[in-house]
Design an enzyme around this catalytic site. Sequence first.
Site, PDB file in Angstrom:
ATOM      1  N   ARG A   1     -11.162   7.822  20.000  1.00  0.00           N
ATOM      2  CA  ARG A   1     -10.672   9.142  20.439  1.00  0.00           C
ATOM      3  C   ARG A   1     -11.840  10.060  20.750  1.00  0.00           C
ATOM      4  O   ARG A   1     -12.954   9.850  20.267  1.00  0.00           O
ATOM      5  CB  ARG A   1      -9.839   9.807  19.336  1.00  0.00           C
ATOM      6  CG  ARG A   1      -8.663   9.021  18.900  1.00  0.00           C
ATOM      7  CD  ARG A   1      -7.707   9.917  18.126  1.00  0.00           C
ATOM      8  NE  ARG A   1      -6.606   9.125  17.614  1.00  0.00           N
ATOM      9  CZ  ARG A   1      -6.397   8.831  16.331  1.00  0.00           C
ATOM     10  NH1 ARG A   1      -7.190   9.337  15.411  1.00  0.00           N
ATOM     11  NH2 ARG A   1      -5.399   8.079  15.961  1.00  0.00           N
TER      12      ARG A   1
ATOM     13  N   ASP B   1       2.318  -5.850  12.735  1.00  0.00           N
ATOM     14  CA  ASP B   1       2.488  -4.776  11.765  1.00  0.00           C
ATOM     15  C   ASP B   1       3.966  -4.754  11.373  1.00  0.00           C
ATOM     16  O   ASP B   1       4.807  -5.351  12.057  1.00  0.00           O
ATOM     17  CB  ASP B   1       2.089  -3.436  12.386  1.00  0.00           C
ATOM     18  CG  ASP B   1       0.577  -3.315  12.526  1.00  0.00           C
ATOM     19  OD1 ASP B   1      -0.140  -3.934  11.723  1.00  0.00           O
ATOM     20  OD2 ASP B   1       0.119  -2.612  13.450  1.00  0.00           O
TER      21      ASP B   1
ATOM     22  N   ARG C   1     -12.728  -3.298   1.382  1.00  0.00           N
ATOM     23  CA  ARG C   1     -12.206  -1.939   1.141  1.00  0.00           C
ATOM     24  C   ARG C   1     -11.737  -1.779  -0.289  1.00  0.00           C
ATOM     25  O   ARG C   1     -11.492  -2.757  -0.987  1.00  0.00           O
ATOM     26  CB  ARG C   1     -11.089  -1.589   2.130  1.00  0.00           C
ATOM     27  CG  ARG C   1     -10.033  -2.644   2.318  1.00  0.00           C
ATOM     28  CD  ARG C   1      -9.113  -2.298   3.514  1.00  0.00           C
ATOM     29  NE  ARG C   1      -8.275  -3.447   3.850  1.00  0.00           N
ATOM     30  CZ  ARG C   1      -7.475  -3.532   4.903  1.00  0.00           C
ATOM     31  NH1 ARG C   1      -7.383  -2.514   5.765  1.00  0.00           N
ATOM     32  NH2 ARG C   1      -6.758  -4.609   5.135  1.00  0.00           N
TER      33      ARG C   1
ATOM     34  N   TYR D   1      -0.205 -11.446  14.394  1.00  0.00           N
ATOM     35  CA  TYR D   1      -0.726 -10.343  13.575  1.00  0.00           C
ATOM     36  C   TYR D   1       0.201  -9.138  13.759  1.00  0.00           C
ATOM     37  O   TYR D   1      -0.164  -8.149  14.356  1.00  0.00           O
ATOM     38  CB  TYR D   1      -2.143 -10.060  14.071  1.00  0.00           C
ATOM     39  CG  TYR D   1      -3.013  -9.132  13.245  1.00  0.00           C
ATOM     40  CD1 TYR D   1      -2.518  -8.346  12.219  1.00  0.00           C
ATOM     41  CD2 TYR D   1      -4.364  -9.056  13.523  1.00  0.00           C
ATOM     42  CE1 TYR D   1      -3.350  -7.524  11.502  1.00  0.00           C
ATOM     43  CE2 TYR D   1      -5.209  -8.227  12.817  1.00  0.00           C
ATOM     44  CZ  TYR D   1      -4.693  -7.456  11.800  1.00  0.00           C
ATOM     45  OH  TYR D   1      -5.521  -6.622  11.095  1.00  0.00           O
TER      46      TYR D   1
ATOM     47  N   ARG E   1      -7.418  -2.592  17.550  1.00  0.00           N
ATOM     48  CA  ARG E   1      -6.395  -1.958  16.720  1.00  0.00           C
ATOM     49  C   ARG E   1      -6.879  -0.603  16.218  1.00  0.00           C
ATOM     50  O   ARG E   1      -6.087   0.284  15.943  1.00  0.00           O
ATOM     51  CB  ARG E   1      -6.077  -2.846  15.493  1.00  0.00           C
ATOM     52  CG  ARG E   1      -5.292  -4.094  15.802  1.00  0.00           C
ATOM     53  CD  ARG E   1      -5.278  -5.022  14.592  1.00  0.00           C
ATOM     54  NE  ARG E   1      -4.800  -4.390  13.381  1.00  0.00           N
ATOM     55  CZ  ARG E   1      -3.530  -4.345  12.990  1.00  0.00           C
ATOM     56  NH1 ARG E   1      -2.599  -4.919  13.730  1.00  0.00           N
ATOM     57  NH2 ARG E   1      -3.185  -3.757  11.867  1.00  0.00           N
TER      58      ARG E   1
ATOM     59  N   ARG F   1      -6.525 -16.532   7.510  1.00  0.00           N
ATOM     60  CA  ARG F   1      -7.535 -15.846   6.716  1.00  0.00           C
ATOM     61  C   ARG F   1      -6.818 -15.358   5.470  1.00  0.00           C
ATOM     62  O   ARG F   1      -5.682 -14.865   5.553  1.00  0.00           O
ATOM     63  CB  ARG F   1      -8.063 -14.691   7.557  1.00  0.00           C
ATOM     64  CG  ARG F   1      -9.425 -14.194   7.267  1.00  0.00           C
ATOM     65  CD  ARG F   1     -10.539 -15.157   7.430  1.00  0.00           C
ATOM     66  NE  ARG F   1     -11.694 -14.543   6.796  1.00  0.00           N
ATOM     67  CZ  ARG F   1     -12.624 -15.171   6.139  1.00  0.00           C
ATOM     68  NH1 ARG F   1     -12.618 -16.478   6.036  1.00  0.00           N
ATOM     69  NH2 ARG F   1     -13.621 -14.508   5.589  1.00  0.00           N
TER      70      ARG F   1
ATOM     71  N   GLU G   1     -10.688  -5.286  -2.199  1.00  0.00           N
ATOM     72  CA  GLU G   1     -10.159  -6.351  -1.343  1.00  0.00           C
ATOM     73  C   GLU G   1     -11.301  -7.223  -0.853  1.00  0.00           C
ATOM     74  O   GLU G   1     -12.242  -6.737  -0.222  1.00  0.00           O
ATOM     75  CB  GLU G   1      -9.416  -5.717  -0.159  1.00  0.00           C
ATOM     76  CG  GLU G   1      -8.868  -6.723   0.823  1.00  0.00           C
ATOM     77  CD  GLU G   1      -8.013  -6.064   1.905  1.00  0.00           C
ATOM     78  OE1 GLU G   1      -7.345  -5.043   1.635  1.00  0.00           O
ATOM     79  OE2 GLU G   1      -8.033  -6.579   3.040  1.00  0.00           O
TER      80      GLU G   1
HETATM   81  N1  UDP Z   1     -12.539  -3.129  11.602  1.00  0.00           N
HETATM   82  C1  UDP Z   1     -13.893  -2.948  11.356  1.00  0.00           C
HETATM   83  N2  UDP Z   1     -14.300  -1.918  10.579  1.00  0.00           N
HETATM   84  C2  UDP Z   1     -13.428  -1.065   9.993  1.00  0.00           C
HETATM   85  C3  UDP Z   1     -12.063  -1.227  10.227  1.00  0.00           C
HETATM   86  C4  UDP Z   1     -11.646  -2.278  11.025  1.00  0.00           C
HETATM   87  O1  UDP Z   1     -14.713  -3.723  11.844  1.00  0.00           O
HETATM   88  O2  UDP Z   1     -13.888  -0.157   9.274  1.00  0.00           O
HETATM   89  C5  UDP Z   1     -12.112  -4.236  12.483  1.00  0.00           C
HETATM   90  C6  UDP Z   1     -11.945  -5.549  11.683  1.00  0.00           C
HETATM   91  O3  UDP Z   1     -12.275  -6.620  12.525  1.00  0.00           O
HETATM   92  C7  UDP Z   1     -10.467  -5.534  11.376  1.00  0.00           C
HETATM   93  C8  UDP Z   1      -9.880  -4.941  12.648  1.00  0.00           C
HETATM   94  O4  UDP Z   1     -10.846  -3.971  13.048  1.00  0.00           O
HETATM   95  O5  UDP Z   1      -9.973  -6.836  11.106  1.00  0.00           O
HETATM   96  C9  UDP Z   1      -8.523  -4.301  12.505  1.00  0.00           C
HETATM   97  O6  UDP Z   1      -8.572  -3.318  11.508  1.00  0.00           O
HETATM   98  P1  UDP Z   1      -7.264  -2.837  10.716  1.00  0.00           P
HETATM   99  O7  UDP Z   1      -7.665  -1.661   9.906  1.00  0.00           O
HETATM  100  O8  UDP Z   1      -6.167  -2.671  11.689  1.00  0.00           O
HETATM  101  O9  UDP Z   1      -6.973  -4.090   9.783  1.00  0.00           O
HETATM  102  P2  UDP Z   1      -5.770  -4.371   8.720  1.00  0.00           P
HETATM  103  O10 UDP Z   1      -5.510  -3.086   7.972  1.00  0.00           O
HETATM  104  O11 UDP Z   1      -4.603  -4.886   9.503  1.00  0.00           O
HETATM  105  O12 UDP Z   1      -6.387  -5.430   7.833  1.00  0.00           O
END
Ligand code: UDP
Length: 366
Positions: free
Chosen positions: A165, A352, A269, A350, A161, A238, A294
């Site tokens: 780049r 969006d 985060r 999952y 996800r 989860r 979080e």
């Molecule tokens: N992920 C990670 N480090 C980061 C951001 C994302 O390892 O800094 C991995 C982690 O497994 C996460 C997944 O990428 O569950 C998808 O990230 P996304 O930001 O899309 O998660 P969401 O915002 O949907 O919780």
Amino acid sequence: MGRNTEKFDAIVAGAGIWGATIARRLAEAGKRTMVLEKRAAVGGNVRCETDPGTGIEVHVYGSHIFHTHIPEVWEFVSRFAAFNGYQHKVLARYGGKTYFLPLGLALINAFFNVDLKPLEVQLFMANEANSKALFDAFFRGYTSKQWGRPPEEIDPSIIKRVPVRSSYDVNYFNDTLQGIPLDGYNSLFERLLDHPLVTVKCNSVFTLDDAEKTDVPVYYSGPLDALFKNRFGPLPWRSLRFERETVDVADFQGTSVVNYTEAKVPFTRIHEFKHYHPEKKEVMAAPKTVIMREYPSEWHPGDEPYYPVDSADSRELLGKYRAEVDALNARRAGSGFRLVVGGRLGSYRYFDMDKSVEAALAVPLE
Ligand code: UDP
């Protein structure tokens, strides 16, 4: 449910973005629609709250940024909200430094202290030591915290996800259609559901017993296992725990989301919500800010479900519950009842927000 639904042509159970979109479509097709929502308010996990002290719009269940590349979806939601043009950026804290995600030139050059050009990124990352160092710094710890297991045990689509780049584009999403509703997500839901043929009842759970007594189509986006009384055991989720704090500074972290990618930091985060509305100049300038840490957590029955846990076991369980839907529909064929499931909880996917809207726009209505 406990209410007379005879005067309705359809029931929508669950007023998240999938259910609200379906309800709107039904009403516009001339169907009298009853929306039943288990919680005290509509909006699902997109629900927001205006912090009384600061006027900051807090995303109660974590940050939600509307982003899509699907013109029909953007067109649909834009009928109910004007968006502020916010473009999401995510920063990552690792080793006492702050980096720009996603995986691109900004992060790679800063992390390795190199000066790569776009055409050099691929070769650099083909070096296993480099890709491992990057993965271990930014993905291993975060993913282990988020999913409660090492990244090797996670379906690769989840980590994919996050874009990769070879440019300095630090937009977190590849989608150009992006933003936050100018007057908030709650207003978006109010407008979606504001139709003379829509009746909304909160604090109302739709049950299997209700399904037996119903002779109109039901569009259900609650948890599928709960509908069938967990008869095969609960589908694994989860969960998350949030700690909200008002801080006496105008700006705590300079951006809306900072990921803490190290395993030793217990949260994943920090959200700082005022940054979602840079157009609200007074709120931005006020000497207070609202942040939210979080913490991922194991899910137990009764906890809020946030993320489906994709595994061979959960897929098998999901198959059993989906077969129950088919069996129920076969048994009630000809009655007018039909059960359609969707949304993140109902589909156990999952999704969006935009994918939920896309799915809801594609559901054939009866
Ligand atoms: N992920 C990670 N480090 C980061 C951001 C994302 O390892 O800094 C991995 C982690 O497994 C996460 C997944 O990428 O569950 C998808 O990230 P996304 O930001 O899309 O998660 P969401 O915002 O949907 O919780």
